[in-house]
Write a protein that holds these residues in place. Structure first.
Motif, short mmCIF file in Angstrom:
data_model
loop_
_atom_site.label_atom_id
_atom_site.label_comp_id
_atom_site.label_asym_id
_atom_site.label_seq_id
_atom_site.Cartn_x
_atom_site.Cartn_y
_atom_site.Cartn_z
N GLU A 14 0.83 -1.21 0.00
CA GLU A 14 0.00 0.00 0.00
C GLU A 14 0.87 1.26 0.00
OE1 GLU A 14 -3.34 2.39 2.60
OE2 GLU A 14 -3.02 0.27 3.02
N PHE A 15 1.89 1.30 0.85
CA PHE A 15 2.78 2.46 0.90
C PHE A 15 3.45 2.70 -0.45
CE2 PHE A 15 6.98 4.33 1.49
CZ PHE A 15 6.65 5.52 2.11
N ILE A 16 3.96 1.64 -1.05
CA ILE A 16 4.66 1.78 -2.33
C ILE A 16 3.69 2.20 -3.42
CG2 ILE A 16 5.90 0.48 -4.11
CD1 ILE A 16 7.08 -1.16 -1.66
N SER A 17 2.50 1.63 -3.43
CA SER A 17 1.50 2.01 -4.45
C SER A 17 1.17 3.49 -4.37
CB SER A 17 0.21 1.21 -4.26
OG SER A 17 0.42 -0.13 -4.58
N ARG A 18 0.93 3.98 -3.17
CA ARG A 18 0.51 5.37 -3.00
C ARG A 18 1.66 6.37 -3.18
NH1 ARG A 18 -4.61 5.87 -1.09
NH2 ARG A 18 -5.52 4.01 -0.17
N ASN A 19 2.86 6.01 -2.73
CA ASN A 19 3.96 6.98 -2.70
C ASN A 19 4.93 6.90 -3.87
OD1 ASN A 19 3.73 8.41 0.08
ND2 ASN A 19 3.26 6.27 0.44
N PHE A 20 4.96 5.77 -4.56
CA PHE A 20 5.90 5.65 -5.68
C PHE A 20 5.19 5.38 -7.00
CE2 PHE A 20 8.33 4.46 -1.89
CZ PHE A 20 9.33 5.42 -1.96
N LEU A 21 4.10 4.67 -6.96
CA LEU A 21 3.35 4.37 -8.18
C LEU A 21 2.18 5.34 -8.36
CD1 LEU A 21 3.27 0.49 -7.87
CD2 LEU A 21 4.87 1.89 -9.18
N PHE A 22 1.92 6.14 -7.30
CA PHE A 22 0.84 7.13 -7.30
C PHE A 22 -0.47 6.51 -7.78
CE2 PHE A 22 4.90 9.23 -8.06
CZ PHE A 22 4.99 9.95 -6.89
N SER A 23 -0.79 5.37 -7.16
CA SER A 23 -1.96 4.62 -7.58
C SER A 23 -2.80 4.18 -6.38
CB SER A 23 -1.49 3.37 -8.34
OG SER A 23 -2.55 2.50 -8.58
N ASP A 24 -4.09 4.26 -6.56
CA ASP A 24 -5.02 3.69 -5.58
C ASP A 24 -5.47 2.31 -6.05
OD1 ASP A 24 -4.95 5.90 -3.88
OD2 ASP A 24 -6.56 6.90 -4.96
N GLN A 25 -4.91 1.85 -7.15
CA GLN A 25 -5.30 0.58 -7.75
C GLN A 25 -4.56 -0.60 -7.13
OE1 GLN A 25 -7.79 0.62 -10.00
NE2 GLN A 25 -7.84 2.82 -9.61
N GLY A 26 -3.64 -0.33 -6.24
CA GLY A 26 -2.89 -1.41 -5.60
C GLY A 26 -1.56 -1.68 -6.27
N PHE A 27 -0.83 -2.54 -5.66
CA PHE A 27 0.51 -2.92 -6.12
C PHE A 27 0.36 -4.01 -7.17
CE2 PHE A 27 4.63 -5.12 -5.46
CZ PHE A 27 5.49 -4.04 -5.58
N LYS A 28 0.71 -3.71 -8.39
CA LYS A 28 0.45 -4.63 -9.50
C LYS A 28 1.66 -5.48 -9.87
CE LYS A 28 -3.20 -1.84 -11.37
NZ LYS A 28 -4.40 -2.54 -11.16
N TYR A 29 2.54 -5.69 -8.93
CA TYR A 29 3.74 -6.49 -9.15
C TYR A 29 3.71 -7.66 -8.18
CZ TYR A 29 5.57 -2.39 -11.59
OH TYR A 29 5.75 -1.34 -12.45
N GLY A 30 4.47 -8.70 -8.48
CA GLY A 30 4.64 -9.79 -7.54
C GLY A 30 5.51 -9.34 -6.37
N LEU A 36 14.23 -1.85 -7.91
CA LEU A 36 15.15 -1.10 -8.77
C LEU A 36 15.08 -1.57 -10.22
CD1 LEU A 36 18.15 -0.88 -6.29
CD2 LEU A 36 16.55 0.93 -6.88
N ARG A 37 15.13 -2.86 -10.47
CA ARG A 37 15.09 -3.38 -11.83
C ARG A 37 13.78 -3.05 -12.54
NH1 ARG A 37 15.81 -9.09 -11.26
NH2 ARG A 37 16.74 -8.57 -9.30
N GLU A 38 12.67 -3.08 -11.82
CA GLU A 38 11.35 -2.79 -12.41
C GLU A 38 11.07 -1.29 -12.50
OE1 GLU A 38 9.25 -4.95 -13.73
OE2 GLU A 38 10.39 -6.73 -13.17
N GLY A 39 11.96 -0.47 -11.93
CA GLY A 39 11.76 0.97 -11.96
C GLY A 39 10.69 1.45 -11.00
N ILE A 40 10.37 0.65 -9.99
CA ILE A 40 9.34 1.01 -9.02
C ILE A 40 9.86 2.10 -8.09
CG2 ILE A 40 7.91 0.14 -7.12
CD1 ILE A 40 8.15 -2.67 -8.53
N ILE A 41 11.10 1.93 -7.64
CA ILE A 41 11.73 2.86 -6.71
C ILE A 41 13.15 3.13 -7.18
CG2 ILE A 41 12.52 3.19 -4.32
CD1 ILE A 41 10.29 1.32 -3.42
N ASP A 42 13.57 4.39 -7.16
CA ASP A 42 14.96 4.70 -7.49
C ASP A 42 15.77 4.80 -6.20
OD1 ASP A 42 14.35 7.20 -6.38
OD2 ASP A 42 14.27 8.21 -8.30
N SER A 43 17.04 5.12 -6.33
CA SER A 43 17.91 5.14 -5.15
C SER A 43 17.46 6.15 -4.10
CB SER A 43 19.36 5.37 -5.54
OG SER A 43 19.48 6.56 -6.29
#
Length: 89
Positions: A14-30, A36-43
Motif C-alpha cells: 500500500e505504501f509503495i502504491s501510494r507513494n511511488f506508483l501514485f496509484s489507488d489501484q494497488g501494487f500490480k507487481y509480484g 530497482l530493476r522494475e523501476g518502481i523505486i529509485d535510489s
C-alpha cells in the motif's frame, strides 16, 4: 510490535502504491519483483522507504543493512522487518 510477513507485506504494498506508483489501484507487481530493476523505486526512493520502515515499525536501519538483499522487493523487505522486530540483526 508483533508482526509477520503476512501483516507487513500488505502495508508495504500500500505504501509503495501510494507513494511511488501514485496509484489507488494497488501494487500490480509480484512480491519478489525488484524495486530497482522494475523501476518502481529509485535510489532516492529507497531512502524514503527506509524512513517509512523506521517510523512505521519502530526499528533502526543501520547503514550496513541498506542492501538489495533487504530492500529490493516486498518479500525481502518484509522478511527484513520481521527479523528486526524479532530481535535478529
Amino acid at each position: 510490535m508483533i508482526a509477520d510477513s503476512n501483516s507487513v507485506a500488505p502495508e508495504l504494498r500500500e505504501f509503495i502504491s501510494r507513494n511511488f506508483l501514485f496509484s489507488d489501484q494497488g501494487f500490480k507487481y509480484g512480491d519478489d519483483a525488484s524495486f530497482l530493476r522494475e523501476g518502481i523505486i529509485d535510489s532516492l526512493g529507497v531512502m524514503e522507504l527506509v524512513t517509512f520502515v523506521e517510523k512505521q515499525y519502530g526499528i533502526a536501519v543501520a547503514d550496513h543493512e541498506l542492501l538489495p538483499s533487504n530492500f529490493d522487493s516486498v518479500s525481502r523487505l518484509s522478511s527484513f522487518i520481521t527479523s528486526k522486530l524479532a530481535g535478529h540483526s
